[in-house]
Design an enzyme around this catalytic site. Structure first.
Site, PDB file in Angstrom:
ATOM      1  N   LYS A 167       0.866  -1.186   0.000  1.00  0.00           N
ATOM      2  CA  LYS A 167       0.000   0.000   0.000  1.00  0.00           C
ATOM      3  C   LYS A 167       0.898   1.229   0.000  1.00  0.00           C
ATOM      4  CE  LYS A 167      -4.435   0.970   0.118  1.00  0.00           C
ATOM      5  NZ  LYS A 167      -5.502   0.191  -0.513  1.00  0.00           N
TER       6      LYS A 167
HETATM    7  P1  NAD Z   1     -12.967   7.703  -3.426  1.00  0.00           P
HETATM    8  O1  NAD Z   1     -11.989   8.732  -3.015  1.00  0.00           O
HETATM    9  O2  NAD Z   1     -13.287   7.526  -4.879  1.00  0.00           O
HETATM   10  O3  NAD Z   1     -14.378   7.949  -2.694  1.00  0.00           O
HETATM   11  C1  NAD Z   1     -14.519   8.088  -1.323  1.00  0.00           C
HETATM   12  C2  NAD Z   1     -15.948   8.558  -1.068  1.00  0.00           C
HETATM   13  O4  NAD Z   1     -16.203   8.543   0.323  1.00  0.00           O
HETATM   14  C3  NAD Z   1     -16.238   9.973  -1.539  1.00  0.00           C
HETATM   15  O5  NAD Z   1     -17.556  10.023  -2.063  1.00  0.00           O
HETATM   16  C4  NAD Z   1     -16.178  10.793  -0.244  1.00  0.00           C
HETATM   17  O6  NAD Z   1     -16.949  11.980  -0.334  1.00  0.00           O
HETATM   18  C5  NAD Z   1     -16.782   9.793   0.711  1.00  0.00           C
HETATM   19  N1  NAD Z   1     -16.496   9.988   2.111  1.00  0.00           N
HETATM   20  C6  NAD Z   1     -15.305  10.191   2.734  1.00  0.00           C
HETATM   21  N2  NAD Z   1     -15.475  10.284   4.061  1.00  0.00           N
HETATM   22  C7  NAD Z   1     -16.805  10.117   4.287  1.00  0.00           C
HETATM   23  C8  NAD Z   1     -17.620  10.106   5.442  1.00  0.00           C
HETATM   24  N3  NAD Z   1     -17.097  10.264   6.644  1.00  0.00           N
HETATM   25  N4  NAD Z   1     -18.962   9.895   5.292  1.00  0.00           N
HETATM   26  C9  NAD Z   1     -19.500   9.709   4.085  1.00  0.00           C
HETATM   27  N5  NAD Z   1     -18.778   9.714   2.947  1.00  0.00           N
HETATM   28  C10 NAD Z   1     -17.452   9.919   3.049  1.00  0.00           C
HETATM   29  O7  NAD Z   1     -12.450   6.329  -2.775  1.00  0.00           O
HETATM   30  P2  NAD Z   1     -12.790   4.851  -3.249  1.00  0.00           P
HETATM   31  O8  NAD Z   1     -11.744   4.430  -4.206  1.00  0.00           O
HETATM   32  O9  NAD Z   1     -14.227   4.763  -3.590  1.00  0.00           O
HETATM   33  O10 NAD Z   1     -12.479   4.038  -1.903  1.00  0.00           O
HETATM   34  C11 NAD Z   1     -13.441   3.938  -0.857  1.00  0.00           C
HETATM   35  C12 NAD Z   1     -13.030   2.834   0.104  1.00  0.00           C
HETATM   36  O11 NAD Z   1     -12.912   1.591  -0.621  1.00  0.00           O
HETATM   37  C13 NAD Z   1     -11.659   3.034   0.776  1.00  0.00           C
HETATM   38  O12 NAD Z   1     -11.698   2.450   2.058  1.00  0.00           O
HETATM   39  C14 NAD Z   1     -10.720   2.226  -0.120  1.00  0.00           C
HETATM   40  O13 NAD Z   1      -9.548   1.816   0.590  1.00  0.00           O
HETATM   41  C15 NAD Z   1     -11.621   1.046  -0.444  1.00  0.00           C
HETATM   42  N6  NAD Z   1     -11.231   0.317  -1.651  1.00  0.00           N
HETATM   43  C16 NAD Z   1     -11.139   0.935  -2.851  1.00  0.00           C
HETATM   44  C17 NAD Z   1     -10.820   0.181  -3.983  1.00  0.00           C
HETATM   45  C18 NAD Z   1     -10.794   0.801  -5.361  1.00  0.00           C
HETATM   46  O14 NAD Z   1     -10.631   0.041  -6.334  1.00  0.00           O
HETATM   47  N7  NAD Z   1     -10.987   2.099  -5.520  1.00  0.00           N
HETATM   48  C19 NAD Z   1     -10.550  -1.181  -3.854  1.00  0.00           C
HETATM   49  C20 NAD Z   1     -10.664  -1.791  -2.603  1.00  0.00           C
HETATM   50  C21 NAD Z   1     -11.010  -1.029  -1.514  1.00  0.00           C
END
Ligand code: NAD
Length: 395
Positions: free
Chosen positions: A96
């Protein structure tokens, strides 16, 4: 603190002491102070790479760009990746990276220059294939395209846009996998079909929006959505056609509720898809959902998890529920190395196949041993990693 309690896991499977000692810390960690002379001033950001365990293959995991990301958080997320890849039977290790800066504070030009500095500082990891990044919170396909542009090595990064060697279906892969997991868990644990359940999704970024979109398309009643700025609760299910054009839940024109209340909505399935630690003891003791699907990484705290278990609320862990992204990353990496092309349908098929297999294994272990799905997933993943250590004569 480790994500996985190896002493607890070793009550169920053989985890030799040597393996525990190897898995109890990162294999490698690197820090860089990124400095950028910019418009008469200085942009500065701490950056980290944590490689937890590469026994099964190159360390894989996204780059998180966030104002408060720490080395400790990066380390935990790398550990999760080791077990996520193992559970999905993907030959990758766990890694990571974090860049500690508010993404919105950067202009597109400054962002590009900062990523250039990141590649420059971490080049030994990136160009040797030791660490293969992908998008995570705060980063996306364009950033991965820039990393490719700085290295000229197609397989050194995944999550690129399809036109430059990215995978058709990679963008929605994590959300697709979360939706597949939700469908399986609703059938298995609630004895229902998606059309019979109500759902709330926290987070409207890559994972949250695609998850909501697939679930609405497959008939689930999506009743609540939120992002960092707003939360909404609908009286009638939110349709896929509503979700697609929305940039934020605020665009849906639906009744607003407080962000915290989103987690407590009277729905059957709650999907935290935003950030870590949001379901703590207090939230866990009040939420109404019967099933929690961990789309975000690490969204339930240890205390929150204990309360969920006491209340009989099943939680499908992140290492299973959000593994669609890394499964797709594996196909993209393979494509980049071989020069082959992949159809979007193949991406979906492989994700569904790997997740269904992992879900079946976890569900059977949970049932047979009378344990939570989280512990069952950890047991299977740790066992895979330990077997890999034996295969490589590490232990
Ligand atoms: P992103 O940055 O695209 O989106 C994050 C979203 O969460 C945004 O809409 C933001 O406004 C919202 N957010 C942040 N804090 C918040 C809160 N307290 N309450 C409500 N909404 C909130 O990120 P992502 O890529 O969608 O990742 C989201 C989660 O999924 C993370 O934990 C990431 O580690 C995990 N993840 C992502 C992927 C991927 O392929 N992108 C893969 C596995 C896991």
């Amino acid at each position: 603190m480790s994500v996985v309690d190896l002493d607890l896991v070793s009550k169920h499977v053989d985890v030799p002491d040597e393996a525990k000692r190897i898995l109890s810390k990162s294999e490698q960690e690197a820090y860089a102070n990124l400095n950028l002379k910019w418009e008469g001033g200085l942009i500065q950001a701490d950056a980290y790479i944590a490689l937890h365990c590469a026994v099964r293959g190159p360390a894989k995991g996204g780059i998180r760009m966030a104002e408060h990301v720490t080395l400790e958080e990066t380390r935990r997320l790398a550990e999760l990746m080791t077990y996520k890849c193992a559970l999905a039977r993907i030959p990758f290790g766990g890694g990571k990276s974090g860049i500690r800066i508010a993404p919105k504070s950067l202009s597109p030009e400054a962002r590009r220059a900062l990523l250039g500095e990141y590649v420059h500082m971490f080049a030994p990891y990136l160009t040797s294939g030791t660490y293969v990044p992908a998008p995570d919170m705060g980063t996306g396909p364009t950033d991965m395209a820039m990393i490719y542009g700085f290295t000229h090595i197609p397989e050194c990064v995944t999550g690129k846009p399809p036109r430059i060697g990215g995978l058709p279906g990679r963008e929605e892969a994590t959300g697709y996998g979360v939706a597949v997991t939700t469908k399986l868990a609703v059938q298995d644990l609630l004895g229902k079909e998606l059309k019979d359940v109500t759902v709330a999704v926290q987070g409207f970024g890559n994972v949250g929006k695609w998850t909501a979109r697939f679930l609405a398309d497959w008939g689930a009643k999506v009743m609540g959505l939120s992002d960092v700025e707003c939360a909404v609760h609908a009286e009638k299910p939110i349709t896929m056609q509503d979700i697609v054009p929305a940039i934020s839940p605020a665009d849906l024109g639906i009744r607003r509720i407080s962000r915290d209340d989103l987690l407590l909505l009277p729905v059957d399935v709650l999907i935290p898809a935003a950030t870590g630690g949001v379901i703590d003891r207090a939230v866990a003791s009040k939420l109404h959902a019967k099933l929690v699907i961990e789309a975000a990484n690490d969204p339930v705290t240890g205390e929150g998890d204990a309360v969920l278990r006491e209340r009989g609320i099943s939680a499908i862990p992140d290492i299973l529920a959000n593994s669609g992204g890394v499964i797709a990353s594996y196909i993209e990496w393979r494509q980049a190395k071989s020069g082959s092309l992949t159809e979007r349908s193949e991406t979906y098929e492989v994700i569904e196949h790997q997740i269904s297999q992992a879900y079946a294994d976890v569900s059977a272990a949970a049932r047979d041993r009378g344990i939570s799905h989280r512990l069952a997933a950890q047991i299977i993943a740790v066992d895979e990693v330990v077997q890999s250590m034996r295969d490589r004569s590490w232990i």
